[in-house]
Design a protein around this motif. Sequence first.
Motif, mmCIF file in Angstrom:
data_model
loop_
_atom_site.group_PDB
_atom_site.id
_atom_site.type_symbol
_atom_site.label_atom_id
_atom_site.label_comp_id
_atom_site.label_asym_id
_atom_site.label_seq_id
_atom_site.Cartn_x
_atom_site.Cartn_y
_atom_site.Cartn_z
ATOM 1 N N ALA A 356 0.829 -1.206 0.000
ATOM 2 C CA ALA A 356 0.000 0.000 0.000
ATOM 3 C C ALA A 356 0.864 1.257 0.000
ATOM 4 C CB ALA A 356 -0.936 0.002 1.203
ATOM 5 N N LEU A 357 2.047 1.172 0.587
ATOM 6 C CA LEU A 357 2.960 2.314 0.581
ATOM 7 C C LEU A 357 3.470 2.592 -0.831
ATOM 8 C CD1 LEU A 357 5.032 1.432 3.772
ATOM 9 C CD2 LEU A 357 3.226 3.143 3.574
ATOM 10 N N ARG A 358 3.624 1.513 -1.594
ATOM 11 C CA ARG A 358 4.066 1.682 -2.986
ATOM 12 C C ARG A 358 2.933 2.222 -3.865
ATOM 13 N NH1 ARG A 358 4.717 -3.820 -5.919
ATOM 14 N NH2 ARG A 358 2.452 -3.605 -5.686
ATOM 15 N N ASP A 359 1.752 1.650 -3.699
ATOM 16 C CA ASP A 359 0.640 1.982 -4.584
ATOM 17 C C ASP A 359 -0.036 3.299 -4.219
ATOM 18 O OD1 ASP A 359 1.191 -0.435 -5.796
ATOM 19 O OD2 ASP A 359 -0.285 -1.533 -4.601
ATOM 20 N N ASN A 360 0.014 3.639 -2.934
ATOM 21 C CA ASN A 360 -0.562 4.899 -2.457
ATOM 22 C C ASN A 360 0.434 5.560 -1.510
ATOM 23 O OD1 ASN A 360 -3.470 4.718 -3.516
ATOM 24 N ND2 ASN A 360 -3.200 2.759 -2.459
ATOM 25 N N PRO A 361 1.484 6.169 -2.061
ATOM 26 C CA PRO A 361 2.537 6.739 -1.203
ATOM 27 C C PRO A 361 1.962 7.683 -0.154
ATOM 28 C CG PRO A 361 3.201 6.801 -3.495
ATOM 29 C CD PRO A 361 1.756 6.386 -3.488
ATOM 30 N N PRO A 362 2.466 7.573 1.078
ATOM 31 C CA PRO A 362 1.939 8.397 2.163
ATOM 32 C C PRO A 362 2.363 9.849 2.027
ATOM 33 C CG PRO A 362 3.849 7.179 2.920
ATOM 34 C CD PRO A 362 3.553 6.691 1.527
ATOM 35 N N GLN A 363 1.712 10.699 2.785
ATOM 36 C CA GLN A 363 2.076 12.111 2.845
ATOM 37 C C GLN A 363 3.386 12.239 3.611
ATOM 38 O OE1 GLN A 363 0.373 14.064 0.672
ATOM 39 N NE2 GLN A 363 -0.804 15.309 2.087
ATOM 40 N N ASN A 364 4.485 12.366 2.875
ATOM 41 C CA ASN A 364 5.779 12.489 3.544
ATOM 42 C C ASN A 364 6.165 13.958 3.675
ATOM 43 O OD1 ASN A 364 6.488 13.112 0.907
ATOM 44 N ND2 ASN A 364 8.434 12.042 1.015
ATOM 45 N N GLU A 365 7.394 14.196 4.122
ATOM 46 C CA GLU A 365 7.842 15.558 4.392
ATOM 47 C C GLU A 365 7.808 16.435 3.140
ATOM 48 O OE1 GLU A 365 9.358 12.724 5.006
ATOM 49 O OE2 GLU A 365 10.651 12.767 6.769
#
Length: 381
Positions: A356-365
Amino acid sequence: MAIIGGGIGGLTAGIALRRAGFEPVIHERAAAFGEVGAGISLSPNAVKGLEALGLADFLARTANEPLDQFLFHGETGEELLRYDRRTTRETYGAAYYQLHRADLLAGLVEAFGAGRCVMGAALARIEQDGAGVRLGFADGSEERADVAIAADGLRSTVREMLFDPSEPRFSGHVAWRALIPAETLPERARLPASINHVGPGRNLVTYPVRGCGLVNMVALTRSDDWVEESWNARAMPGELAALFEGWAGYVGAVIAAIPQDALYRWGLFVREPLPTWVRGRVALLGDAAHPMLPFMGQGASSTIEDAVVLGRCFEAAAHAQEALRLYESARIERASFLQAESNCGGDRLQALDPYALRDNPPQNEDALGIFRYDPARVGIT
């Protein structure tokens, strides 16, 4: 002017205030400066602040500059995401650095001046009146100051006495850290990169410090309860290995290389955001005001932001209380935002399905614009 606490926040605040024309004295409870070995990341927002305080050359010769930040699937080792940091200076106006925490502390002590620090000064009480602040220490000594800046950490004595008597709350996260001799690790660990393996409820990060001589490892796991909150709780590598059993070969090799006396663990605690950081002539700074979980790497960076802005506020204000009002106004919204995003970052990063981190990258810095902030230039009025 008194600063309570001689960590990264207190020392940076001392440097900023001296550059603004003041002569602060740091009161540190420890008998001597020292830091249990660990790495630290300084993102561009913090680096801009430190460079404005004259520390550019120190950082350039002491810190590493990662070229990439990788996220890998914890069990399969597949690459999920890569953040290219080669254009960080051009994009954000400063580098992204990683270095040994003890090296940073030593550089700050040198810049501020060890002779301006009172060691073994454990604060026991604090009182104030219209003329200033009276500090009482555990050894019976007393000091008076026109202003007191509390940079005394998560379990701040000043916060407990003047702002919030409640105890910190265990977050459910446990951190493990070690410094590992680089020659005992796979070659990949020595590359100028941050390598993060992620999985359900845990992740493990490595990056080199002190050139390529040491590799800093931080692992984050979950626990239902925690008894002690400490930077000095030793642990055995076998305990960590059991938590990461079945993970990718790189993770196993890193844990296997940890010297038996080099692993530490500590519970991560949180506090509720405060509506104010100022009481009369006393102000909170850094973890004393806004402790945050490490999932966005902004704990030290936000503290440095506080310190740089504080110095600018004292330089701009007509008197101390105006300076503290300006400081709070300039910082509380930004720091509360970082605190909230960091505290929920673990849930995003340690997703049940790493894909899921690959397919929907999280809101990072980067996506949140965190790195664009410049404490040396942000408006303070």
